[in-house]
Design an enzyme around this catalytic site. Structure first.
Site, PDB file in Angstrom:
ATOM      1  N   ASP A  71       0.872  -1.189   0.000  1.00 41.56           N
ATOM      2  CA  ASP A  71       0.000   0.000   0.000  1.00 41.56           C
ATOM      3  C   ASP A  71       0.902   1.229   0.000  1.00 41.56           C
ATOM      4  O   ASP A  71       1.780   1.373   0.850  1.00 41.56           O
ATOM      5  CB  ASP A  71      -0.898  -0.041   1.248  1.00 41.56           C
ATOM      6  CG  ASP A  71      -2.068   0.937   1.162  1.00 41.56           C
ATOM      7  OD1 ASP A  71      -1.991   1.920   0.412  1.00 41.56           O
ATOM      8  OD2 ASP A  71      -3.061   0.715   1.885  1.00 41.56           O
ATOM      9  N   ASP A  82      -3.271   7.512  -3.093  1.00 47.76           N
ATOM     10  CA  ASP A  82      -3.139   6.312  -2.272  1.00 47.76           C
ATOM     11  C   ASP A  82      -3.537   5.125  -3.155  1.00 47.76           C
ATOM     12  O   ASP A  82      -4.604   5.153  -3.773  1.00 47.76           O
ATOM     13  CB  ASP A  82      -4.103   6.507  -1.079  1.00 47.76           C
ATOM     14  CG  ASP A  82      -4.049   5.413  -0.033  1.00 47.76           C
ATOM     15  OD1 ASP A  82      -3.361   4.417  -0.241  1.00 47.76           O
ATOM     16  OD2 ASP A  82      -4.737   5.578   1.002  1.00 47.76           O
ATOM     17  N   HIS A 143     -11.563   6.033   1.947  1.00 47.62           N
ATOM     18  CA  HIS A 143     -11.624   7.335   2.622  1.00 47.62           C
ATOM     19  C   HIS A 143     -11.453   8.483   1.640  1.00 47.62           C
ATOM     20  O   HIS A 143     -10.686   8.385   0.694  1.00 47.62           O
ATOM     21  CB  HIS A 143     -10.513   7.394   3.670  1.00 47.62           C
ATOM     22  CG  HIS A 143      -9.182   6.909   3.154  1.00 47.62           C
ATOM     23  ND1 HIS A 143      -8.224   7.752   2.662  1.00 47.62           N
ATOM     24  CD2 HIS A 143      -8.680   5.653   2.985  1.00 47.62           C
ATOM     25  CE1 HIS A 143      -7.188   7.041   2.259  1.00 47.62           C
ATOM     26  NE2 HIS A 143      -7.435   5.761   2.420  1.00 47.62           N
ATOM     27  N   HIS A 151      -7.522  11.153   5.625  1.00 47.81           N
ATOM     28  CA  HIS A 151      -8.875  10.685   5.948  1.00 47.81           C
ATOM     29  C   HIS A 151      -9.716  11.914   6.289  1.00 47.81           C
ATOM     30  O   HIS A 151      -9.803  12.319   7.428  1.00 47.81           O
ATOM     31  CB  HIS A 151      -8.856   9.703   7.128  1.00 47.81           C
ATOM     32  CG  HIS A 151      -8.185   8.402   6.782  1.00 47.81           C
ATOM     33  ND1 HIS A 151      -8.878   7.251   6.509  1.00 47.81           N
ATOM     34  CD2 HIS A 151      -6.891   8.081   6.644  1.00 47.81           C
ATOM     35  CE1 HIS A 151      -8.037   6.282   6.222  1.00 47.81           C
ATOM     36  NE2 HIS A 151      -6.812   6.758   6.300  1.00 47.81           N
ATOM     37  N   GLU A 176     -10.824   1.149  -1.432  1.00 48.55           N
ATOM     38  CA  GLU A 176      -9.913   0.036  -1.154  1.00 48.55           C
ATOM     39  C   GLU A 176     -10.609  -1.181  -0.552  1.00 48.55           C
ATOM     40  O   GLU A 176     -10.595  -1.370   0.652  1.00 48.55           O
ATOM     41  CB  GLU A 176      -8.743   0.480  -0.277  1.00 48.55           C
ATOM     42  CG  GLU A 176      -9.084   1.291   0.946  1.00 48.55           C
ATOM     43  CD  GLU A 176      -7.815   1.712   1.729  1.00 48.55           C
ATOM     44  OE1 GLU A 176      -6.872   0.925   1.810  1.00 48.55           O
ATOM     45  OE2 GLU A 176      -7.796   2.830   2.250  1.00 48.55           O
ATOM     46  N   GLU A 266      -6.573  -1.123  -4.364  1.00 48.01           N
ATOM     47  CA  GLU A 266      -6.914   0.273  -4.074  1.00 48.01           C
ATOM     48  C   GLU A 266      -6.507   1.215  -5.200  1.00 48.01           C
ATOM     49  O   GLU A 266      -5.434   1.094  -5.775  1.00 48.01           O
ATOM     50  CB  GLU A 266      -6.211   0.727  -2.789  1.00 48.01           C
ATOM     51  CG  GLU A 266      -6.482   2.186  -2.422  1.00 48.01           C
ATOM     52  CD  GLU A 266      -5.859   2.603  -1.084  1.00 48.01           C
ATOM     53  OE1 GLU A 266      -4.883   1.961  -0.668  1.00 48.01           O
ATOM     54  OE2 GLU A 266      -6.358   3.562  -0.493  1.00 48.01           O
TER      55      GLU A 266
HETATM   56 CO    CO Z   1      -6.063   4.116   1.682  1.00 45.87          CO
END
Ligand code: CO
Length: 281
Positions: A71, A82, A143, A151, A176, A266
């Site tokens: 990640d 992300d 998020h 977030h 994700e 993700e």
């Molecule tokens: Co994330």
């Protein structure tokens, strides 16, 4: 850049490889492109779902059959992206598990548009994963993100829930899905080497100096213990002290409650007039 870093990571998870070497190589790639890391590269093997970054003290080597999640987050001037990928090392025992999150992610991207509720997205993720014979991880979410904030309030669940919050044009959202062969829940375990600045407190001057340094270096973004060694000679002893003082917080490693294997996919998207654009392909 984040997409490129993910592809690099996926191509470099190999039998016998060191997780620390992989994390550092990915982080160097991000920096070499002129971006910063928005958080340390998270590497979760098998039942570890998230929030572990390897270090000199706690490295792991990839074994044949491991299911490895990488990640990755990068930011430019505070604007984050992300993205994550799951790779099975050497075998193909968990292809269907990995495919379930990849399909769930693509279906959710298709549906993401102004007015779509997060519950609808979660329902799509849940149905896709369950129909493949696995469980969605109910206490992990995607998020929304804003500048210097990973977030920023909106959560995209892995299941249908009661949250009627809607996507709006211009929102940046990390979607994700997580699926597992276990119970469908994660729990906190030991510290994973990832920290975030919490609040300033009255402290001895060496701690205050280090705290200001962390604040200016990382702002609200998570950072790795191993990144702190060049910032302060006593970083490794000061960090746990500052966690106890409440000045920084430490993320616990998130591990699947039934010790099931976990897969994750993700992407970050921006919501457009009538859909969304993927930012991390
Ligand atoms: Co994330």
């Amino acid at each position: 850049m984040t997409g490129e870093a993910r592809k690099f990571a996926a191509a470099n998870v190999k039998v016998g490889g060191s997780a620390l070497k992989l994390a550092e190589d990915v982080e160097s790639l991000i920096r070499s492109k002129g971006a910063c890391c928005a958080f340390p590269v998270n590497i979760g093997v098998n039942e570890i779902a998230a929030h572990f970054t390897p270090s000199q003290q706690k490295d792991v080597r990839f074994l044949n059959g491991d299911v490895v999640k990488v990640d990755i987050g990068a930011h430019i001037d505070g604007y984050p992206a992300d993205t994550a990928v799951t790779v099975e090392v050497g075998t193909k025992n968990h292809s269907a598990l990995i495919e379930s999150v990849e399909t769930a992610l693509e279906m959710t991207i298709e549906m993401a548009a102004p007015g779509t509720t997060v519950s609808t997205l979660g329902g799509t993720i849940e149905r896709t994963i369950r129909s493949a014979g696995y469980k969605p991880v109910q206490n992990l979410t995607g998020h929304s993100m804003e500048r210097f904030n990973l977030h920023s309030g909106l959560s995209v669940p892995n299941v249908k829930n009661w949250d009627r919050s809607e996507l709006k044009k211009g929102m940046i959202v990390a979607i994700e899905p997580f699926s597992t062969t276990g119970k469908g829940k994660v729990e906190g375990a030991s510290r994973g080497g990832i920290y975030r600045v919490a609040r300033d407190r009255k402290a001895p001057s060496n701690i205050s100096t280090f705290f200001s340094r962390l604040q200016s270096e990382f702002g609200g973004f998570p950072f790795a213990g191993r990144w702190c060694e060049p910032l302060h000679p006593e970083a490794s002893t000061l960090l746990p002290k500052m966690v106890r003082m409440g000045m920084i917080m430490s993320y616990p490693i998130l591990i699947e409650a039934g010790r099931g294997v976990v897969a994750q996919a993700e992407h970050s998207v921006v919501v457009t007039d009538d859909g969304c654009d993927v930012l991390t392909r």
